[in-house]
Design an enzyme around this catalytic site. Structure first.
Site, PDB file in Angstrom:
ATOM      1  N   HIS A 253      67.150  50.558  10.851  1.00 46.88           N
ATOM      2  CA  HIS A 253      65.934  50.940  11.579  1.00 46.88           C
ATOM      3  C   HIS A 253      65.056  49.740  11.968  1.00 46.88           C
ATOM      4  O   HIS A 253      63.824  49.789  11.842  1.00 46.88           O
ATOM      5  CB  HIS A 253      65.115  51.930  10.758  1.00 46.88           C
ATOM      6  CG  HIS A 253      65.733  53.287  10.630  1.00 46.88           C
ATOM      7  ND1 HIS A 253      66.673  53.768  11.521  1.00 46.88           N
ATOM      8  CD2 HIS A 253      65.541  54.277   9.704  1.00 46.88           C
ATOM      9  CE1 HIS A 253      67.023  54.996  11.151  1.00 46.88           C
ATOM     10  NE2 HIS A 253      66.373  55.320  10.056  1.00 46.88           N
TER      11      HIS A 253
ATOM     12  N   HIS B  91      61.881  59.833  14.500  1.00 52.32           N
ATOM     13  CA  HIS B  91      62.352  60.173  13.158  1.00 52.32           C
ATOM     14  C   HIS B  91      61.539  61.314  12.546  1.00 52.32           C
ATOM     15  O   HIS B  91      61.238  61.304  11.337  1.00 52.32           O
ATOM     16  CB  HIS B  91      62.288  58.935  12.260  1.00 52.32           C
ATOM     17  CG  HIS B  91      63.267  58.937  11.131  1.00 52.32           C
ATOM     18  ND1 HIS B  91      63.098  59.715  10.007  1.00 52.32           N
ATOM     19  CD2 HIS B  91      64.431  58.260  10.944  1.00 52.32           C
ATOM     20  CE1 HIS B  91      64.098  59.502   9.165  1.00 52.32           C
ATOM     21  NE2 HIS B  91      64.927  58.624   9.722  1.00 52.32           N
TER      22      HIS B  91
ATOM     23  N   GLU C 219      67.910  63.007  15.034  1.00 51.81           N
ATOM     24  CA  GLU C 219      67.569  61.754  15.710  1.00 51.81           C
ATOM     25  C   GLU C 219      68.546  61.476  16.858  1.00 51.81           C
ATOM     26  O   GLU C 219      69.674  61.032  16.637  1.00 51.81           O
ATOM     27  CB  GLU C 219      67.613  60.600  14.705  1.00 51.81           C
ATOM     28  CG  GLU C 219      66.828  60.841  13.431  1.00 51.81           C
ATOM     29  CD  GLU C 219      67.279  59.906  12.323  1.00 51.81           C
ATOM     30  OE1 GLU C 219      67.441  58.688  12.587  1.00 51.81           O
ATOM     31  OE2 GLU C 219      67.497  60.396  11.194  1.00 51.81           O
TER      32      GLU C 219
END
Length: 351
Positions: free
Chosen positions: A106, A176, A314
């Site tokens: 991420h 997210h 996602e």
């Protein structure tokens, strides 16, 4: 559309944390904040007409700063995992931060989700922007990014991501948010029904990096081509589910074409009757069943979250695609415009 805004407080660096509330003609509303350009609330009617907040979030604004769950946030510069934090571009190898075992996750510990974004209202939408400097977390080139939230009178939420860099780089942006269509604080999501427009998924190694194989879901617990409850097979004796302690995998969207918005799937709350249809321009969708949510909070309802209290859906490019030539390319060329869209449309199940 009515948009209200106010300052919740200030970050440790003295930056204002701003909340935007977008209310449509029917009274349904979403809330977003400039910490990580995050979606922190979606209030839509259930089958009785009562408004339910179907997105997980925190009671206090400062909990969003550097939270480990990335609750509702915009993820970048590269969402998901990159093996050992390494990739090559134009003959040069780049080393990114390693923050998930041996891998990069991420965008690193100071990814976009940890930033206070610049924000503004443009007529009926909220726009967040951030400029990522050259070398941030090891990524090449300065990158300008925008996250745009649109909320319609028919309860359709569209999140659009745009980016442009001053040199070639890699980009993979997503949101997210964790959803619980029975309402935040109303138990786990194991009895939710999930349907995915995906006949294949990406098996992972034991560090959760895709092996490179694009495998059929048929006759496996990964098959959601017909709707089934999230919990039906989550504890099956299946190696991939053991690796992720549940679902934490990327599915490949059937019929995907670059630049085209395709149906991704549908999630339905078993008690509320709320249905969320998902569409996206992205080639993949990471389904994460909140396997490590325990201990996060306090939530908006004052509770501490338990594992599987929410599900993240996602829409994104494939994990580790910089290192997999058979995956869609994540390379964004200098001065090229990155544009991707995610749509969550809320309705109520018809009897």
């Amino acid at each position: 559309m009515n948009i209200d805004q106010h300052i919740l407080g200030f970050s440790p660096a003295g930056e204002a944390v701003i909340l935007y509330e977008m209310t449509n003609g029917s009274g349904a509303r979403i809330r977003v904040i400039n910490t990580g350009a995050a979606l922190v609330s979606v209030e839509v009617p259930d089958k009785t007409g009562k408004l339910l907040d179907v997105v997980l979030g925190y009671q206090m604004f400062d909990t969003y700063i550097n939270d480990s769950a990335s609750m509702g946030k915009s993820i970048g510069r590269y969402a998901n995992r990159i093996a050992k934090g390494k990739f090559s571009l134009n003959g040069e190898t780049y080393q990114l931060a390693v923050n998930n075992g041996v891998n990069h996750l991420h965008g690193g510990p100071s990814g976009f989700q940890s930033k206070i974004w610049t924000s503004r209202v443009e007529t009926d939408r909220v726009v967040f922007s951030y400029i990522s400097p050259n070398g941030e977390e090891g990524y090449p080139g300065e990158l300008g990014v925008e996250a745009v939230y649109d909320w319609s009178d028919d309860n359709e939420l569209e999140i659009s991501y745009y980016a442009k860099g001053d040199s070639d780089t890699i980009v993979n942006l997503t949101n997210h948010a964790y959803f619980n269509l029975n309402g935040d604080g109303n138990g786990d999501i194991l009895s939710h029904s999930l349907l995915l427009n995906a006949s294949h998924y990406l098996p992972c190694d034991n560090t959760q990096i895709p092996t490179g194989t694009i495998a059929p879901v048929q006759n496996t617990p990964m098959d959601f081509t017909s709707a089934k409850t999230v919990g039906k097979d989550i504890n099956a004796d299946f190696e991939q589910l053991k690796i992720g302690n549940g679902y934490d995998h990327c599915w490949t969207i059937d019929g995907w074409e670059k630049g085209k918005i395709c149906p991704v799937g549908e999630l339905q709350g078993d008690r509320s009757g709320i249905v969320m249809s998902i569409l996206s321009s992205q080639p993949g969708v990471q389904i994460y069943t909140g396997n490590s949510l325990q201990g996060n909070g306090p939530s908006k309802t004052g509770k501490i979250y338990e594992n599987r209290d929410g599900i993240a859906i996602e829409c994104q490019n494939f994990p580790d695609s910089p290192n997999k030539k058979n995956f869609p390319s994540p390379v964004l060329m200098k001065d090229e415009i990155y544009e991707e869209h995610i749509i969550y449309k809320f309705s109520v199940q018809k009897d």
